[in-house]
Design an enzyme around this catalytic site. Sequence first.
Site, PDB file in Angstrom:
ATOM      1  N   PRO A 269       1.423  -1.317  -0.182  1.00  0.00           N
ATOM      2  CG  PRO A 269      -0.261  -1.165   2.016  1.00  0.00           C
ATOM      3  CD  PRO A 269       0.671  -1.924   1.156  1.00  0.00           C
ATOM      4  NE  ARG A 271      -4.480   6.408  -4.533  1.00  0.00           N
ATOM      5  CZ  ARG A 271      -4.228   7.202  -5.939  1.00  0.00           C
ATOM      6  NH1 ARG A 271      -3.985   8.336  -5.385  1.00  0.00           N
ATOM      7  NH2 ARG A 271      -3.518   6.404  -6.484  1.00  0.00           N
ATOM      8  CE1 TYR A 311      -2.678   9.373 -12.710  1.00  0.00           C
ATOM      9  CE2 TYR A 311      -2.437  10.025 -10.714  1.00  0.00           C
ATOM     10  CZ  TYR A 311      -2.427   9.280 -11.118  1.00  0.00           C
ATOM     11  OH  TYR A 311      -0.747   8.757 -11.143  1.00  0.00           O
ATOM     12  CB  CYS A 338       2.494  29.136 -19.213  1.00  0.00           C
ATOM     13  SG  CYS A 338       3.327  30.590 -18.734  1.00  0.00           S
TER      14      CYS A 338
HETATM   15  C1  LIG Z   1       1.942   1.709  -6.740  1.00  0.00           C
HETATM   16  C2  LIG Z   1       2.053   0.782  -7.223  1.00  0.00           C
HETATM   17  C3  LIG Z   1       1.397   0.380  -5.773  1.00  0.00           C
HETATM   18  C4  LIG Z   1       1.107   0.969  -4.860  1.00  0.00           C
HETATM   19  O1  LIG Z   1      -0.183   1.812  -5.177  1.00  0.00           O
HETATM   20  P1  LIG Z   1      -1.485   2.675  -3.923  1.00  0.00           P
HETATM   21  O2  LIG Z   1      -2.780   3.403  -4.390  1.00  0.00           O
HETATM   22  O3  LIG Z   1      -0.475   3.833  -3.498  1.00  0.00           O
HETATM   23  O4  LIG Z   1      -1.422   1.600  -2.828  1.00  0.00           O
HETATM   24  C5  LIG Z   1       2.091  -1.023  -5.150  1.00  0.00           C
HETATM   25  N1  LIG Z   1       2.222  -1.975  -6.090  1.00  0.00           N
HETATM   26  C6  LIG Z   1       3.197  -1.874  -6.953  1.00  0.00           C
HETATM   27  C7  LIG Z   1       3.535  -2.427  -8.036  1.00  0.00           C
HETATM   28  C8  LIG Z   1       2.442  -0.377  -8.005  1.00  0.00           C
HETATM   29  O5  LIG Z   1       3.397  -0.060  -9.062  1.00  0.00           O
END
Ligand SMILES: *Cc1c(COP(=O)(O)O)cnc(C)c1O
Length: 404
Positions: A269, A271, A311, A338
């Site tokens: 994890p 985020r 996004y 800009c």
């Molecule tokens: C980006 C990524 C994550 C983390 O994703 P979150 O949405 O931030 O939890 C985990 N594993 C891999 C392989 C990723 O590329």
Amino acid sequence: MKYINKKLTIERVSVQNIANKYGTPTYCYSYKKLNNNINNFKKSFRSFAPLICFAVKSNTNVDLIREIKKFGLGADVVSIGELMMALKAGISPKKIVFSGVGKTSNEISYAIDKKILLINAESKSEIIEIHRIAKLKKKGVQIGIRLNPNTDAKTLSQISTGKKENKFGVNEKTFFELINYCKNSNYLELKCLSVHIGSQILDHKPYEKMLNVIDRIIKKTNYQFEFIDLGGGMGISYNDNDKKLDYKKYNLAIKKFLKNHKSKIIFEPGRSIVGNTGTLISKIIYIKKSERKNFIILDAAMNDLLRPALYGTTHKMLPSIKTNKKSKKVYEFVGPICESTDKFTTLKNFQELKEKDLVAMCDVGAYGMSLSSNYNVRPKPVELLIKGSKIKIIRKRQKHKDLM
Ligand SMILES: *Cc1c(COP(=O)(O)O)cnc(C)c1O
């Protein structure tokens, strides 16, 4: 984040005081929220005690990673730089997994030397390259294979990674082929099946589907994986009406899966650990009036916080001091860069603002500072860690002379 005597505060310090002392734009992180996030995450899955590897790409601040490490978390890295950063923060190599579709020979070699837990390979070519380097070094290497489960994560297309048209992982047929390749290698120790279907996932059903796919495929292979790495992707609520990921249901689905498979679960994890800990404080430079709306021109821009431009997402915007006067005008919050995509959000009925006022953008702890750049030769903001009434600088504001 709450208003105390009409002043927006993070833990026990007001946004106003932070801005007065450290200037703007400024990234602040709340230690208390970090602590809550990690403890809640652990609690949600405690029955099978997973290894939680923090996805370093979501926030690469070494001091923050050091705090995360103190909770016993490992790291998920996607480049040699992130691997170095995780090691610098004191994370044990035995808790580090390395993902990514384009690991170079140099990166693989470094990862083997550091004896990290797993290199999660994403293609046949990569497996062959890992084998070649391991053989050259006469060292065994623990690897995982990332499966593309062809599962729709029901999230933004830009952050969806588990469908067959995405570049990530290998399909079922290649997966079987690679297991055999590993069996015939004296250097590759295949320990893990990994998946990661996307980010900002708010519905548990895609995870259930993903588990069903893995279940079916493992049964076909008859291979005993020591680890099943389920990736990250757990979403957070950026806006009040966002739904919430049901951790209980995800947990139940994993427990059901584990009845048939005796593997240790790994999570990656990012985020969900740091997203809601971060706030970006910014000052209004000018208010530019136009017929239909007022442009609130901030001193923070897309180089500081790229998510809205990249996004089309929005972050909750809060005034630093609450008045009860609403504006009749529509406000469009923009940066000074800009580019027409250099805008954060458009709001109706926002509190009336004036030039020099401060605003705070919420939930910027993940993919905020880590996606920042020096576009327009703009120095990167300072980063602060807030713990109660204490403030610690965890990265200095860049100076123009650093960029010349
Ligand atoms: C980006 C990524 C994550 C983390 O994703 P979150 O949405 O931030 O939890 C985990 N594993 C891999 C392989 C990723 O590329």
